[in-house]
Write an enzyme that holds these catalytic residues in place. Structure first.
Site, short mmCIF file in Angstrom:
data_model
loop_
_atom_site.label_atom_id
_atom_site.label_comp_id
_atom_site.label_asym_id
_atom_site.label_seq_id
_atom_site.Cartn_x
_atom_site.Cartn_y
_atom_site.Cartn_z
N GLY A 80 0.84 -1.19 0.00
CA GLY A 80 0.00 0.00 0.00
C GLY A 80 0.88 1.24 0.00
O GLY A 80 1.94 1.25 -0.63
N CYS A 81 0.46 2.24 0.71
CA CYS A 81 1.20 3.50 0.76
C CYS A 81 2.66 3.27 1.10
O CYS A 81 2.98 2.75 2.17
CB CYS A 81 0.56 4.40 1.81
SG CYS A 81 1.53 5.86 2.20
#
Length: 183
Positions: free
Chosen positions: A17-18
């Site tokens: 993800g991020c």
């Protein structure tokens, strides 16, 4: 600052993800020489953040880790990786949606592939994530493209903004719930 691998150092690449949220946990680990965030797994050559956010390049946001295998082994890196993600979410991670926020282990060689598959199997067998299917990909690493400078060490450079984002993303609440017995 990124330190290229030497004959002694090794590289690991994880998508969770991020990438801002994935860099910090590895930077805190003894034996990690350096980290840098970037893009991997797609078809666009030298992609930009703006291109990545469309979800059309095939790339994932990822962290590339340079480490000293005499001080930290790949298995330890995998353990940190699993404790940062929701491996059951096929649509992204937390508030970040789209294939560019998928979870993946990008292996460099056959030994990393073997260890990654064994760690995934152990996660499945643990029952920690309930009956849900683990969707984290384990794929051979292609070219890693470093992200723009302003993304590198974002959690340090823009600490307040990073903390605000991380709190509101839901990542920590989820991780605290899943790993409460080990925190």
């Amino acid at each position: 600052m990124h330190t290229p691998p030497s004959d002694k150092h090794r590289t690991a690449i994880f998508a969770g993800g991020c990438f801002w949220c994935m860099e910090e946990p590895f930077d805190r680990l003894r034996g990690v020489i350096s980290t840098r965030v970037g893009y991997i797994g797609g078809s666009t050559v030298d992609p930009t953040y703006k291109q990545i956010t469309t979800g059309r390049t095939g790339h994932a946001e990822a962290v590339e880790i340079t480490y000293d295998p005499d001080r930290v082994d790949y298995g330890q890196l995998l353990a940190v990786f699993w404790r940062q993600i929701d491996p059951t979410d096929p649509g992204g991670q937390f508030v970040d949606r789209g294939s560019q926020y998928r979870t993946a282990i990008f292996y460099i060689d056959a030994e990393q592939q073997r260890l990654a598959e064994a760690s995934r199997d152990a996660m499945k067998a643990s029952g920690r994530f309930g009956p849900a299917r683990l969707v984290t990909e384990i794929v051979e690493a292609g070219t890693f493209y470093p992200a723009e400078d302003y993304h590198q060490d974002y959690y340090k450079k823009s600490s307040s903004r990073y903390k605000y984002y991380r709190f509101h993303s839901g990542r920590d609440r989820y991780l605290d719930r899943i790993w409460s017995d080990e925190r």
